[in-house]
Design an enzyme around this catalytic site. Sequence first.
Site, mmCIF file in Angstrom:
data_model
loop_
_atom_site.group_PDB
_atom_site.id
_atom_site.type_symbol
_atom_site.label_atom_id
_atom_site.label_comp_id
_atom_site.label_asym_id
_atom_site.label_seq_id
_atom_site.Cartn_x
_atom_site.Cartn_y
_atom_site.Cartn_z
ATOM 1 N N HIS C 17 0.569 -1.407 -0.262
ATOM 2 C CA HIS C 17 -0.246 -0.514 -0.440
ATOM 3 C C HIS C 17 1.234 1.198 -0.244
ATOM 4 C CE1 HIS C 17 -3.533 -2.503 2.249
ATOM 5 N NE2 HIS C 17 -3.129 -2.527 1.009
ATOM 6 N N LYS C 41 -17.768 -7.085 6.785
ATOM 7 C CA LYS C 41 -16.848 -7.522 7.103
ATOM 8 C C LYS C 41 -15.804 -7.330 8.307
ATOM 9 C CE LYS C 41 -13.553 -7.302 2.583
ATOM 10 N NZ LYS C 41 -12.908 -6.518 1.941
ATOM 11 N N ARG C 90 -1.927 -6.647 -8.380
ATOM 12 C CA ARG C 90 -1.099 -7.670 -7.796
ATOM 13 C C ARG C 90 -0.951 -9.233 -9.292
ATOM 14 N NH1 ARG C 90 -2.619 -9.039 -2.453
ATOM 15 N NH2 ARG C 90 -4.311 -8.095 -3.076
ATOM 16 N N SER C 128 -3.277 -7.832 3.468
ATOM 17 C CA SER C 128 -2.958 -8.006 4.596
ATOM 18 C C SER C 128 -2.823 -9.305 5.667
ATOM 19 C CB SER C 128 -4.307 -6.906 5.055
ATOM 20 O OG SER C 128 -4.104 -5.753 4.362
#
Lengths: 160, 160, 160, 160, 160, 160
Positions: C17, C41, C90, C128
Amino acid sequence: MRIVIYPGTFDPIHSGHIDIAERASRLFDKLIFAVAVNSYKKPLFSAQERIDMILESMKHINNIEAFSTEGLVADFAREYKAVAIIRGLRHVSDFEFEFQMATMNHHLNSSVSTLLMVTSEKYIHLNSSVVKDVARLKGDISNFVTPVVMENLKAKFGLT
Amino acid sequence: MRIVIYPGTFDPIHSGHIDIAERASRLFDKLIFAVAVNSYKKPLFSAQERIDMILESMKHINNIEAFSTEGLVADFAREYKAVAIIRGLRHVSDFEFEFQMATMNHHLNSSVSTLLMVTSEKYIHLNSSVVKDVARLKGDISNFVTPVVMENLKAKFGLT
Amino acid sequence: MRIVIYPGTFDPIHSGHIDIAERASRLFDKLIFAVAVNSYKKPLFSAQERIDMILESMKHINNIEAFSTEGLVADFAREYKAVAIIRGLRHVSDFEFEFQMATMNHHLNSSVSTLLMVTSEKYIHLNSSVVKDVARLKGDISNFVTPVVMENLKAKFGLT
Amino acid sequence: MRIVIYPGTFDPIHSGHIDIAERASRLFDKLIFAVAVNSYKKPLFSAQERIDMILESMKHINNIEAFSTEGLVADFAREYKAVAIIRGLRHVSDFEFEFQMATMNHHLNSSVSTLLMVTSEKYIHLNSSVVKDVARLKGDISNFVTPVVMENLKAKFGLT
Amino acid sequence: MRIVIYPGTFDPIHSGHIDIAERASRLFDKLIFAVAVNSYKKPLFSAQERIDMILESMKHINNIEAFSTEGLVADFAREYKAVAIIRGLRHVSDFEFEFQMATMNHHLNSSVSTLLMVTSEKYIHLNSSVVKDVARLKGDISNFVTPVVMENLKAKFGLT
Amino acid sequence: MRIVIYPGTFDPIHSGHIDIAERASRLFDKLIFAVAVNSYKKPLFSAQERIDMILESMKHINNIEAFSTEGLVADFAREYKAVAIIRGLRHVSDFEFEFQMATMNHHLNSSVSTLLMVTSEKYIHLNSSVVKDVARLKGDISNFVTPVVMENLKAKFGLT
């Protein structure tokens, strides 16, 4: 003695190949580069030049050999009594090609398995075509190939 | 002696796992299943049940062991002096996950490499979730798991 | 003044990040982190903790702000007069999700475009969840997060 | 002044390119098309024809320029003092190629970042090869290229 | 009467094609192979040879025809009053290409839909190029093509 | 009479589903929605609500029916004498899941094939989760669902 083969075009060998070969050579007793001579593709370097660059670039490793082949990888593996074929994996598109090859080789020689090794992330975007393109356009490739390969590329492109 | 580990959840072991383990066990001196105990996931079977099914399903192979672990795969590999981590590859989505795991494990334990083996095409669409779903809905899974696993699945779903 | 937003969960912010934010902040006049508060979440850290870690981790950059939002990214962009949404890429699986989000956000707010930035290869395998898993199992994450995040992770997992 | 470059072959420019260039040109002060002259590829149109079609197709936008280049994109970016390289993304296979290019360009010129923009869904299946194939076989391409490009394609294929 | 077409190069037809055609022919009243004559690609077999091998390999199915075409698949479908285009899917890279073709064909002929059929897992790694490569290098392809195709390949490569 | 089934969760039906069902219903004599009742997933709408929204949204098409099922799709296909299973394809990740399902269903009921239809590009980024997320956050979904679904979503989220 467990022998593995590492087939490819290696036109020329680069840091991604070297990383795979170094790690695979520690897991088995011998690693043999099988340098493909393919009459359809037109490589920049001859098979002998490619073998010479491999052997020079890998001279810090003892249990490495390199031979050329015009035939099937499955037959090469049988001839050299290899228990496995080593290949590097960088991308999804690699993955599909490797899958197809692994399955066809298993069909043609069921005594040999294919082991795919994950390319180190610092070489994940590297391939021989990019190396040649950047060298031809005079970009810096010193992080990506050994000195012998850099010299040979310069010579081929008339940049020395 | 070259030892490799085969980490996973194995909830339960199926024919795709068995195929990978059979082939990998021939390439190395010992293969150890590392059965993940993950407090976040809720497996259908306990770690001990999963180990028992692995050992029963693999009893035709001599150089196999199986242990559970609550820790990092990289630490398990270090503890058991493994030179490599074996994983099966079926799909592109597998591929990305395996890539991430291989790189993180290499960061955490640089003495261990990850070897990805291509799943035989007849098991390419198989995973433990599908096996459990089909078993629960009374479909035929006899091609996909060993008898011991089939019995255990029927017992869990009250289908015996 | 051209403002861009960088939306995400940031639970917690990691080196991938930070790399994206540093590079994007140089291309525009201001970069605002939009920290998603999603009732479905269950993040490890509260929205305020996540904002605090972002601001501490990015304090070497001047034109950075961070706010939380419970609403649509498209509405956040409108409220803060952003010309573009920044996201890091990514993997292929990232790619499909980002594509879907970019198209939906363009539908909901046609004055804003999405700019995807390629994650530096050394962070390509980082996310993460992996950071949290490795921290929880006491692996070394010092290359992947700033000291403030490492302290907060240790505190959450009772490892201090 | 923040300048970006938009490199490609543009053989010829189509609606997908125009959509990306329109949106990118609003985010920066100038957008320069870098038209690749590649001696290996054999484009249908000369570099000058491709530049002329770009300038004609983009004449409704003020801050657009177009030049050809035989060198590295990273060197072109340096020469024109660009802060970023713009590229469109349609597919997973695009994604991998763009990733590789972005990383290599960052290696060769670390002051330039690559920004990938999601192609509008109505152009997601469009590329220059398909445009040429359909035009050659007399299919209707009026939704996919500007009138100047349609005229040039007809002339090249002797369809006028 | 509902007619479908199955377009491709079929250079030569292999077991994967046969599997798709058998299954599709049961779902519709007639299946017509559309054999592409593409002046850019250089097929190993002439269009007539490819049609002959298709008709011989599919002679156990009644509702099959085969014609060559130099034009657009969308026009072929219109000419033969087809309601759908059948294509086989093996891989992700197939998928993207098929997606692009399906969308372009729908644009050019909105009365025709594309139906993608999943290739049987035992043929998932098979394509005409691999068949030709293995045949040329004298590998065993008897599981992958019919006897007529095997004879024709041997004749082409001077192996009889 | 050739019957096909269109299985899914349809929680709720959206424009992408409608597009697939409209096109598939023209190719066969009857199309039956198979609405999955899955005790593990927690859908927003009950099976009956989902069936009602399907029938209302598809009332312009004559040869459509909809039933719920708690069992295997392969068994539902057998019960309703279906010759094929229809599924929409949007993305690579769809593709892998569909592949796995198609192969398992073929194993469980070899008389049924799976036909994958390419989603129209204007719905390529659409799925039921995104529809629900945007509706809950009060974004505009009128292009993506029929009026009856919009009303039901508003009622569920207390937005009326």
